[in-house]
Write a protein that holds these residues in place. Structure first.
Motif, short mmCIF file in Angstrom:
data_model
loop_
_atom_site.label_atom_id
_atom_site.label_comp_id
_atom_site.label_asym_id
_atom_site.label_seq_id
_atom_site.Cartn_x
_atom_site.Cartn_y
_atom_site.Cartn_z
N MET A 290 0.83 -1.20 0.00
CA MET A 290 0.00 0.00 0.00
C MET A 290 0.87 1.25 0.00
O MET A 290 0.56 2.23 -0.69
CB MET A 290 -0.92 -0.01 1.23
N ILE A 291 1.95 1.22 0.77
CA ILE A 291 2.85 2.38 0.81
C ILE A 291 3.52 2.59 -0.54
O ILE A 291 3.67 3.73 -1.01
CB ILE A 291 3.91 2.19 1.92
N ILE A 292 3.92 1.48 -1.19
CA ILE A 292 4.51 1.60 -2.53
C ILE A 292 3.53 2.25 -3.50
O ILE A 292 3.90 3.13 -4.30
CB ILE A 292 4.94 0.20 -3.06
N MET B 167 9.50 1.83 -10.36
CA MET B 167 8.48 0.86 -9.94
C MET B 167 9.10 -0.51 -9.75
O MET B 167 8.84 -1.20 -8.75
CB MET B 167 7.36 0.79 -10.98
N TRP B 168 9.92 -0.91 -10.70
CA TRP B 168 10.56 -2.23 -10.62
C TRP B 168 11.48 -2.32 -9.40
O TRP B 168 11.47 -3.33 -8.67
CB TRP B 168 11.36 -2.49 -11.89
N PHE C 272 12.26 3.70 -0.48
CA PHE C 272 13.57 4.05 -1.03
C PHE C 272 13.48 4.86 -2.32
O PHE C 272 14.31 5.74 -2.57
CB PHE C 272 14.39 2.79 -1.29
N THR C 273 12.52 4.56 -3.17
CA THR C 273 12.51 5.15 -4.51
C THR C 273 12.01 6.58 -4.56
O THR C 273 12.07 7.21 -5.62
CB THR C 273 11.64 4.28 -5.44
N ASN C 274 11.50 7.09 -3.43
CA ASN C 274 11.01 8.47 -3.42
C ASN C 274 12.02 9.38 -2.73
O ASN C 274 12.58 9.02 -1.70
CB ASN C 274 9.66 8.53 -2.70
N GLY D 15 13.89 4.90 4.65
CA GLY D 15 14.66 3.70 4.31
C GLY D 15 16.14 3.85 4.62
O GLY D 15 16.78 2.91 5.10
N ASN D 16 16.70 5.05 4.33
CA ASN D 16 18.12 5.28 4.60
C ASN D 16 18.43 5.15 6.09
O ASN D 16 19.42 4.52 6.48
CB ASN D 16 18.53 6.66 4.10
N ASN D 17 17.59 5.76 6.93
CA ASN D 17 17.80 5.67 8.38
C ASN D 17 17.65 4.23 8.87
O ASN D 17 18.35 3.80 9.79
CB ASN D 17 16.80 6.57 9.12
N TYR D 18 16.74 3.50 8.23
CA TYR D 18 16.53 2.11 8.63
C TYR D 18 17.78 1.26 8.33
O TYR D 18 18.21 0.47 9.18
CB TYR D 18 15.32 1.53 7.90
N VAL D 19 18.35 1.43 7.15
CA VAL D 19 19.56 0.67 6.80
C VAL D 19 20.72 1.05 7.73
O VAL D 19 21.50 0.19 8.15
CB VAL D 19 19.93 0.93 5.33
N LYS D 20 20.81 2.34 8.07
CA LYS D 20 21.85 2.77 9.02
C LYS D 20 21.66 2.07 10.37
O LYS D 20 22.64 1.66 11.01
CB LYS D 20 21.80 4.29 9.21
N ALA D 21 20.40 1.95 10.80
CA ALA D 21 20.13 1.27 12.08
C ALA D 21 20.51 -0.20 12.01
O ALA D 21 21.05 -0.76 12.98
CB ALA D 21 18.65 1.43 12.44
N LEU D 22 20.24 -0.87 10.87
CA LEU D 22 20.63 -2.27 10.71
C LEU D 22 22.15 -2.41 10.76
O LEU D 22 22.69 -3.34 11.40
CB LEU D 22 20.11 -2.82 9.39
N LEU D 23 22.86 -1.50 10.10
CA LEU D 23 24.32 -1.53 10.14
C LEU D 23 24.84 -1.32 11.55
O LEU D 23 25.79 -1.98 11.98
CB LEU D 23 24.89 -0.46 9.20
N ALA D 24 24.20 -0.40 12.28
CA ALA D 24 24.61 -0.15 13.66
C ALA D 24 24.42 -1.39 14.53
O ALA D 24 25.30 -1.74 15.33
CB ALA D 24 23.83 1.04 14.22
N LEU D 25 23.29 -2.06 14.38
CA LEU D 25 23.03 -3.27 15.16
C LEU D 25 24.02 -4.38 14.79
O LEU D 25 24.47 -5.13 15.66
CB LEU D 25 21.59 -3.75 14.92
N GLY D 26 24.32 -4.49 13.50
CA GLY D 26 25.26 -5.51 13.07
C GLY D 26 26.66 -5.26 13.61
O GLY D 26 27.30 -6.17 14.17
N PHE D 27 27.14 -4.02 13.49
CA PHE D 27 28.51 -3.72 13.92
C PHE D 27 28.61 -3.49 15.42
O PHE D 27 29.73 -3.37 15.94
CB PHE D 27 29.03 -2.50 13.16
N GLN D 28 27.48 -3.44 16.11
CA GLN D 28 27.52 -3.44 17.57
C GLN D 28 28.21 -4.70 18.08
O GLN D 28 28.91 -4.67 19.10
CB GLN D 28 26.11 -3.33 18.15
N GLY D 29 28.00 -5.81 17.37
CA GLY D 29 28.67 -7.05 17.73
C GLY D 29 30.19 -6.93 17.66
O GLY D 29 30.91 -7.48 18.50
N PHE D 30 30.69 -6.18 16.68
CA PHE D 30 32.14 -5.96 16.56
C PHE D 30 32.66 -5.18 17.76
O PHE D 30 33.71 -5.51 18.33
CB PHE D 30 32.44 -5.21 15.26
N PHE D 31 31.92 -4.13 18.14
CA PHE D 31 32.34 -3.34 19.30
C PHE D 31 32.31 -4.18 20.58
O PHE D 31 33.16 -4.01 21.47
CB PHE D 31 31.45 -2.11 19.46
N MET D 32 31.34 -5.11 20.68
CA MET D 32 31.30 -6.00 21.83
C MET D 32 32.54 -6.90 21.87
O MET D 32 33.10 -7.15 22.95
CB MET D 32 30.04 -6.86 21.78
#
Length: 286
Positions: free
Chosen positions: A71-73, A106-107, A208-210, A217-234
């Motif tokens: 619906m959002i798309i 669209m694709w 992402f496309t708008n 979407g950009n902030n969401y991907v940044k948050a995923l990267l932060a959660l992933g690399f949090q393991g490295f800092f641990m």
């Protein structure tokens, strides 16, 4: 009479020595086990950490969140089309290329939503690769063998000093058990946060496309990267902790060694708490 007193004194000292040794063994074993758990847990991807939870989250995302993302798309693409028409002077300055560009958007939008989980897991696979490589390069152990050092130290102590040391080790051992629980909360909390983020992944990916909505979407991907690399800092925190603990010499001063381990473990727990905000600040995730 003197022989009986000596035997009673020796018996009490043996009891206190066994109590102290047991407290120290439990204390160091709990901490060492928890440190090893950190190194193991942070290197797991969401699908490896708990396959049952991962399957449930994926089903929720596919059956509940994806329709909302669709619906959002639709809204975003309609908004994009209207904006494109208005920019071209109400179709008076139309060129064919803009329709191809719109179809391509669209694709891309549909592709991102239908492959959301693959993309999100790819991010964590990269982070897991970094954590695994870091684990291979980090050397040293957080274990402390106090058995040999204790024999000489405890034999020279009186009953009063042994009793005080026993209470001291009991208190520190209890505190370290509490810290071990807090470390478990941090580890499990991070993974639950990852599952929560991944469960709604199709919604931010659908923006992402708008140009205007894309920041979601950009902030969401940044948050995923932060959660992933949090393991490295641990992992880095664990490595620093291991270096600090290995520098402790039990034979010099047992009291100092006990409280040093306690202090370093508190610092480890605090540092693990800070890894989340540190990772988000580095990746500018909010």
């Amino acid at each position: 009479m003197g022989g009986i007193t000596e035997k009673i004194t020796e018996f009490i000292k043996d009891l206190l020595t066994g109590w102290i040794t047991s407290n120290l063994d439990t204390m160091f074993t709990d901490v060492n086990t928890k440190v090893e758990t950190i190194a193991t847990e942070v290197g797991k991807t969401p699908q490896n950490w708990n396959s049952g939870i991962f399957s449930m989250i994926k089903n929720l995302s596919d059956n509940v969140i994806v329709p909302i993302a669709g619906m959002i798309i639709t809204f975003v693409l309609c908004y994009e089309l209207i904006s494109m028409i208005m920019e071209k002077n109400n179709m008076h300055d139309t060129d064919t290329f803009m329709f191809f560009k719109y179809i391509f958007k669209m694709w891309v939008a549909v592709y991102l939503v239908t492959h959301t989980f693959d993309i999100a897991m790819a991010i964590f696979d990269v982070a897991n690769h970094v954590v695994s490589n870091a684990g291979g390069m980090i050397t040293g152990s957080a274990s402390i063998d106090v058995t040999e050092a204790l024999k000489t130290l405890l034999e020279d102590m009186g009953i009063g000093e042994l009793l005080g040391l026993g209470l001291e080790t009991m208190l520190v051992s209890l505190c370290l058990k509490i810290i071990s629980v807090l470390i478990t909360v941090i580890l499990y909390g991070r993974m639950i946060e990852i599952y929560l983020y991944v469960s709604v992944a199709p919604i931010p990916f659908s923006t992402f496309t708008n140009r205007e909505w894309g920041s979601i979407g950009n902030n969401y991907v940044k948050a995923l990267l932060a959660l992933g690399f949090q393991g490295f800092f641990m992992m880095v925190c664990v490595a620093i902790y291991a270096v600090l603990v290995n520098a402790i010499t039990v034979a010099d001063n047992l009291h100092t060694a006990i409280w040093s381990v306690a202090a370093y473990t508190v610092i480890l727990c605090f540092s693990l708490f800070k890894t989340s905000s540190l990772a988000k600040s580095i990746f500018n995730a909010h």
